[in-house]
Design a protein around this motif. Structure first.
Motif, mmCIF file in Angstrom:
data_model
loop_
_atom_site.group_PDB
_atom_site.id
_atom_site.type_symbol
_atom_site.label_atom_id
_atom_site.label_comp_id
_atom_site.label_asym_id
_atom_site.label_seq_id
_atom_site.Cartn_x
_atom_site.Cartn_y
_atom_site.Cartn_z
ATOM 1 N N UNK A 1 1.790 -6.088 -10.527
ATOM 2 C CA UNK A 1 0.739 -5.336 -9.839
ATOM 3 C C UNK A 1 1.096 -3.858 -9.724
ATOM 4 N N UNK A 2 2.361 -3.570 -9.422
ATOM 5 C CA UNK A 2 2.789 -2.181 -9.298
ATOM 6 C C UNK A 2 2.680 -1.445 -10.635
ATOM 7 N N UNK A 3 3.080 -2.099 -11.717
ATOM 8 C CA UNK A 3 3.018 -1.462 -13.029
ATOM 9 C C UNK A 3 1.568 -1.235 -13.448
ATOM 10 N N UNK A 4 0.681 -2.120 -13.042
ATOM 11 C CA UNK A 4 -0.740 -1.888 -13.289
ATOM 12 C C UNK A 4 -1.202 -0.613 -12.580
ATOM 13 N N UNK A 5 -0.794 -0.434 -11.324
ATOM 14 C CA UNK A 5 -1.107 0.807 -10.597
ATOM 15 C C UNK A 5 -0.514 2.021 -11.302
ATOM 16 N N UNK A 6 0.709 1.863 -11.815
ATOM 17 C CA UNK A 6 1.358 2.982 -12.502
ATOM 18 C C UNK A 6 0.649 3.384 -13.777
ATOM 19 N N UNK A 7 0.189 2.400 -14.560
ATOM 20 C CA UNK A 7 -0.510 2.727 -15.804
ATOM 21 C C UNK A 7 -1.834 3.430 -15.522
ATOM 22 N N UNK A 8 -2.555 2.988 -14.502
ATOM 23 C CA UNK A 8 -3.814 3.644 -14.136
ATOM 24 C C UNK A 8 -3.547 5.069 -13.638
ATOM 25 N N UNK A 9 -2.483 5.251 -12.870
ATOM 26 C CA UNK A 9 -2.137 6.583 -12.375
ATOM 27 C C UNK A 9 -1.787 7.523 -13.516
ATOM 28 N N UNK A 10 -1.139 6.996 -14.565
ATOM 29 C CA UNK A 10 -0.792 7.830 -15.713
ATOM 30 C C UNK A 10 -2.020 8.359 -16.437
ATOM 31 N N UNK A 11 -3.008 7.510 -16.644
ATOM 32 C CA UNK A 11 -4.255 7.954 -17.296
ATOM 33 C C UNK A 11 -4.974 8.964 -16.409
ATOM 34 N N UNK A 12 -4.996 8.704 -15.112
ATOM 35 C CA UNK A 12 -5.628 9.631 -14.174
ATOM 36 C C UNK A 12 -4.936 10.993 -14.220
ATOM 37 N N UNK B 1 0.820 -1.203 0.000
ATOM 38 C CA UNK B 1 0.000 0.000 0.000
ATOM 39 C C UNK B 1 0.862 1.265 0.000
ATOM 40 N N UNK B 2 2.005 1.214 0.679
ATOM 41 C CA UNK B 2 2.922 2.356 0.680
ATOM 42 C C UNK B 2 3.448 2.628 -0.729
ATOM 43 N N UNK B 3 3.847 1.574 -1.428
ATOM 44 C CA UNK B 3 4.336 1.740 -2.792
ATOM 45 C C UNK B 3 3.230 2.246 -3.717
ATOM 46 N N UNK B 4 1.998 1.761 -3.529
ATOM 47 C CA UNK B 4 0.876 2.248 -4.332
ATOM 48 C C UNK B 4 0.667 3.743 -4.112
ATOM 49 N N UNK B 5 0.817 4.181 -2.858
ATOM 50 C CA UNK B 5 0.696 5.612 -2.558
ATOM 51 C C UNK B 5 1.816 6.416 -3.216
ATOM 52 N N UNK B 6 3.051 5.911 -3.142
ATOM 53 C CA UNK B 6 4.190 6.604 -3.744
ATOM 54 C C UNK B 6 4.068 6.672 -5.257
ATOM 55 N N UNK B 7 3.546 5.618 -5.868
ATOM 56 C CA UNK B 7 3.336 5.629 -7.317
ATOM 57 C C UNK B 7 2.393 6.766 -7.697
ATOM 58 N N UNK B 8 1.280 6.890 -6.981
ATOM 59 C CA UNK B 8 0.334 7.966 -7.268
ATOM 60 C C UNK B 8 0.915 9.337 -7.003
ATOM 61 N N UNK B 9 1.640 9.474 -5.886
ATOM 62 C CA UNK B 9 2.218 10.766 -5.522
ATOM 63 C C UNK B 9 3.223 11.235 -6.568
ATOM 64 N N UNK B 10 4.170 10.383 -6.938
ATOM 65 C CA UNK B 10 5.206 10.774 -7.889
ATOM 66 C C UNK B 10 4.645 10.982 -9.289
ATOM 67 N N UNK B 11 3.677 10.149 -9.683
ATOM 68 C CA UNK B 11 3.067 10.335 -11.003
ATOM 69 C C UNK B 11 2.341 11.678 -11.068
ATOM 70 N N UNK B 12 1.618 12.037 -10.004
ATOM 71 C CA UNK B 12 0.942 13.323 -9.971
ATOM 72 C C UNK B 12 1.914 14.487 -10.026
ATOM 73 N N UNK B 13 3.030 14.386 -9.297
ATOM 74 C CA UNK B 13 4.031 15.461 -9.306
ATOM 75 C C UNK B 13 4.667 15.616 -10.680
#
Length: 776
Positions: free
Chosen positions: A242-253, A86-98
């Motif tokens: 799983x992490x890359x799946x989170x990253x791809x969704x974060x990119x579209x978001x 969950x921490x990595x999922x949060x960091x993926x979203x945070x860094x992608x947004x930045x």
């Protein structure tokens, strides 16, 4: 087993056309040559780089070490693992947004100052100077983006979404998620989008999000990895997936400020394997992205971001627009869907030919890649600057609140070459950023702002630019070019239907963009939610759903989606969800007969035999057999499957026995750890074995996966393909239907390449008369 790659398209005749000899037509030849056998050299195009392709090990390797490690984990370690995910999922979203905010800030400011400089010269009637500044700035930005890609990271070219789809399908795409690739993607996207090229930052953002996720999961770049103990839990392909799946969704978001749309995009378009726990973490990542974007929008609204403007973070908010439609509106809405399906499939077909042609140019060397990009940039700049001279000046409407005319960086009423009190509607669409152009076409309550001739010119130019821009050596996305084309014909239809409909022309433009995206990309649910979140108006939902369903249905009747076509062009061995009908007429036993005999190892094997197998084969796994028949001496028991990487690890660590015996459990734990076995290390060339060591033995039992997936030889290929893809396998063992004395307990191994439709038809051409034109 053999990780055999294939470099021709699934079938060059992908849209079902029958040709006498497609190999004679240079535009129908594969981008990379393949041998006409069931197996061939594992190469494919990743970005613009030819790379060696292997499959990923998504299957859990249940050997003795894994079982002991799993049993010995305490509750604290299990909690640590879950918390880390969950921490990595949060960091993926945070860094992608930045990073998305950084890209938007850079693009808006660089393009804004460029347009202000051009507007200054236009305001002084120095049009040639304005053209020189406009073209020179665009060429410089394009040159930076192209040189970075060509010299430092060829895998950063294009959107990256096809390669991500392949990775999540089980194909290892080398150098696709490295730190260099990510940095080049960021800088290259800024340069290419700010240069006014007909491409978007949406596709690259998906790739950037995936790179962030991959780098976080492995602890940083390959040469500078962090060796924290808790990161060892993610040193496997399953958690990285799983992490890359989170990253791809974060990119579209991050691209559309659409959290639910991002999750559905990952589910519908890129992910092959899904479960509810992954859905939760993906949604959490996209929620973090939205919070970051919202925070920066508030900061930028106070004027602290330079020329940020609206920042491209939301393209069309019609929450204030009253949406009214009646039964009669079903006719134009249906027409939009039909046009979107037809034009989308036509765009896919033409882009397929253009990409082949560009490949011939790119093969000539780096300088040709750079010259091709600069040529496209020059053509784009001249057209964007010159075509507005063909438009008639339109008088400003004194009743509107917006400034008219203006030569600023944005605005709906560019003066350009018109006298005071008049504006040039074509300059309004061309001399601006792509995001602002979309906002202008989508603008509501402006029925007379754009003339029909100007809309035709806009549509025609962006159709041409959409074909010639994608494929050059820069980071590029397909979303925005398709939105620009679709919104143009949607607005034109809205202009024609104006007296007969209650729907605003801006809403027609939105529906046109949605229909063309569905006709080209063949997405429905995720697109519907993305447009719903963009427009912020629930009343648009019914007609948007209707348009998307029609456009996808029409497009599917002609050819594949654009990402599937690119996958075939690049030679990435992607396994489709639906088997071919003729696959039910072939058994895995018959398919295995078209392959060389399987190579097996004994449970306690001689070092010399292991070295010989590794030296003379490229197989990545070998069945391990046990027991012996009293009469024939043949093995009678299938103990499991051992990976090539584990055999290399045994040789490097010299875990040898002087006598032929089985080891104790403590002996293997003394020499190996589960973390070591999770690492991919199969460079056999670094191993040096002495002649005396060749006569020693290795006990393979502790390192063997004792629960490999097996299928009986009478199973149909269609059923085996569904199992292989659904579980995410790398190897599938074929066992005999009847176990008898003298028969081996395993008769073969099937890999990803063996189950691809095109490969099977090379060995069994009689199965399908049409060579499976669509490969679905």
């Amino acid at each position: 087993m053999d990780e055999d790659g294939n470099l021709q398209i699934g079938n060059s005749n992908y849209n079902g056309e029958e040709e006498a000899d497609p190999e004679n037509n240079i535009l129908n030849q594969p981008l990379l040559k393949r041998h006409r056998t069931l197996s061939s050299t594992p190469l494919a195009l990743v970005g613009t780089k030819v790379s060696h392709i292997e499959s990923l090990d998504y299957e859990i390797n249940e050997n003795d070490l894994f079982k002991h490690d799993w049993r010995s984990r305490s509750k604290a370690q299990v909690f640590q693992y879950i918390f880390a995910k969950w921490t990595l999922a949060c960091l993926v979203g945070l860094l992608t947004g930045l990073i998305a905010t950084l890209i938007n800030l850079a693009v808006e400011n660089i393009a804004g100052y460029k347009l202000l400089a051009v507007g200054y010269y236009i305001g002084q009637d120095r049009f040639l100077t304005g053209l020189a500044v406009f073209t020179g700035a665009n060429l410089g930005l394009t040159l930076v983006a192209t040189v970075l890609v060509v010299v430092f990271a060829p895998t950063a070219a294009g959107p990256g979404i096809p390669e991500i789809k392949a990775y999540l399908n089980g194909v290892d795409t080398p150098n696709m998620f490295g730190a260099t690739t990510m940095l080049v993607k960021i800088v290259g996207s800024i340069g290419a989008v700010a240069a006014g090229l007909d491409l978007g930052k949406e596709g690259p953002l998906v790739h950037i999000g995936s790179c962030i996720a991959s780098l976080l999961g492995q602890g940083g770049p390959d040469n500078h990895r962090i060796k924290w103990r808790w990161l060892r839990y993610f040193n496997n392909d399953r958690d990285r997936r799983d992490l890359i799946t989170c990253g791809s969704a974060s990119g579209v978001c991050a691209a559309f400020r659409s959290p639910v749309g991002g999750v559905l995009f990952a589910l519908e378009e890129v992910a092959t394997w899904w479960r509810s726990a992954l859905l939760w973490r993906t949604f959490f990542s996209t929620a973090v992205v939205v919070v970051v974007l919202r925070a920066f929008i508030e900061i930028c609204n106070s004027g602290k971001c330079g020329l940020f403007g609206k920042g491209g973070l939301i393209m069309f908010d019609v929450s204030h627009v009253e949406v009214r439609y009646h039964a009669a509106d079903i006719i134009p809405v249906t027409l939009i869907g039909v046009f979107g399906g037809i034009l989308g499939s036509l765009y896919n077909h033409l882009l397929h030919k253009v990409l082949r042609l560009y490949n011939l140019i790119n093969q000539k060397g780096k300088i040709h890649k750079v010259l091709l990009s600069l040529s496209v940039s020059l053509f784009t700049s001249v057209c964007l600057y010159g075509l507005p001279f063909l438009a008639e000046c339109k008088p400003c409407n004194p009743s509107i609140d917006e400034a008219c005319p203006t030569n600023g960086r944005s605005g709906n009423f560019k003066q350009f070459n018109c006298p005071n009190g008049y504006y040039n509607d074509l300059a309004t669409l061309f001399l601006t950023t792509n995001d602002d152009a979309v906002r202008n076409v989508f603008s509501s309550n402006t029925p007379n702002e754009f003339g029909m001739i100007s809309l035709w010119i806009f549509f025609g130019l962006y159709c041409i630019l959409g074909l010639i821009t994608f494929g050059i050596a820069t980071p590029s996305g397909l979303f925005l070019p398709i939105i620009l084309m679709g919104s143009a014909y949607g607005r034109m239809l809205g202009t024609v239907m104006g007296p007969y409909t209650k729907i605003d022309q801006g809403l027609y433009a939105v529906l046109g963009a949605a229909s063309l995206m569905a006709g080209s990309m063949r997405m429905t649910v995720s697109l519907c939610v993305i447009f719903l979140e963009l427009t912020n108006n629930l009343l648009l939902l019914p007609i948007t759903m209707f348009v998307l369903l029609i456009a996808k249905t029409v497009g599917d009747s002609f050819n594949l989606s654009i990402y599937e076509i690119i996958l075939h062009l690049k030679g990435l061995p992607f396994l489709e969800a639906n088997p071919e009908p003729w696959m039910r007429n072939l058994t895995v036993g018959e398919l295995n007969d078209a392959k060389p005999p399987v190579i097996t190892l004994q449970g306690v094997e001689k070092v010399a035999n292991i070295v010989d197998v590794l030296r003379n084969t490229t197989h990545n796994a070998f069945p391990v057999l046990d027991g012996s028949d009293s009469t024939t001496g043949a093995a009678t028991e299938l103990h499991g499957l051992i990976l090539r990487a584990h055999l290399v690890k045994v040789l490097k660590k010299r875990w040898f026995l002087d006598e032929k015996r089985r080891t104790e459990e403590w002996e293997v734990r003394e020499k190996f750890t589960p973390v070591e076995l999770a690492e991919r290390e199969d460079d056999f060339n670094e191993v040096a074995i002495t002649s005396s060591e060749m006569q020693m033995y290795v006990d393979l039992h502790p390192l063997t996966n004792t629960t490999p997936y097996t299928v009986v030889q009478s199973m149909s290929v269609a059923k085996a393909l569904v199992l292989f893809r659904s579980v995410g396998l790398r190897h599938l063992l074929v066992v005999p239907k009847i176990q008898a004395s003298g028969l081996s307990p395993v008769i073969g191994i099937l890999t990803r390449q063996d189950l691809r439709a095109y490969n099977i038809l090379q060995a069994f051409p009689h199965l399908d008369k049409h060579k499976s034109g669509k490969l679905r």
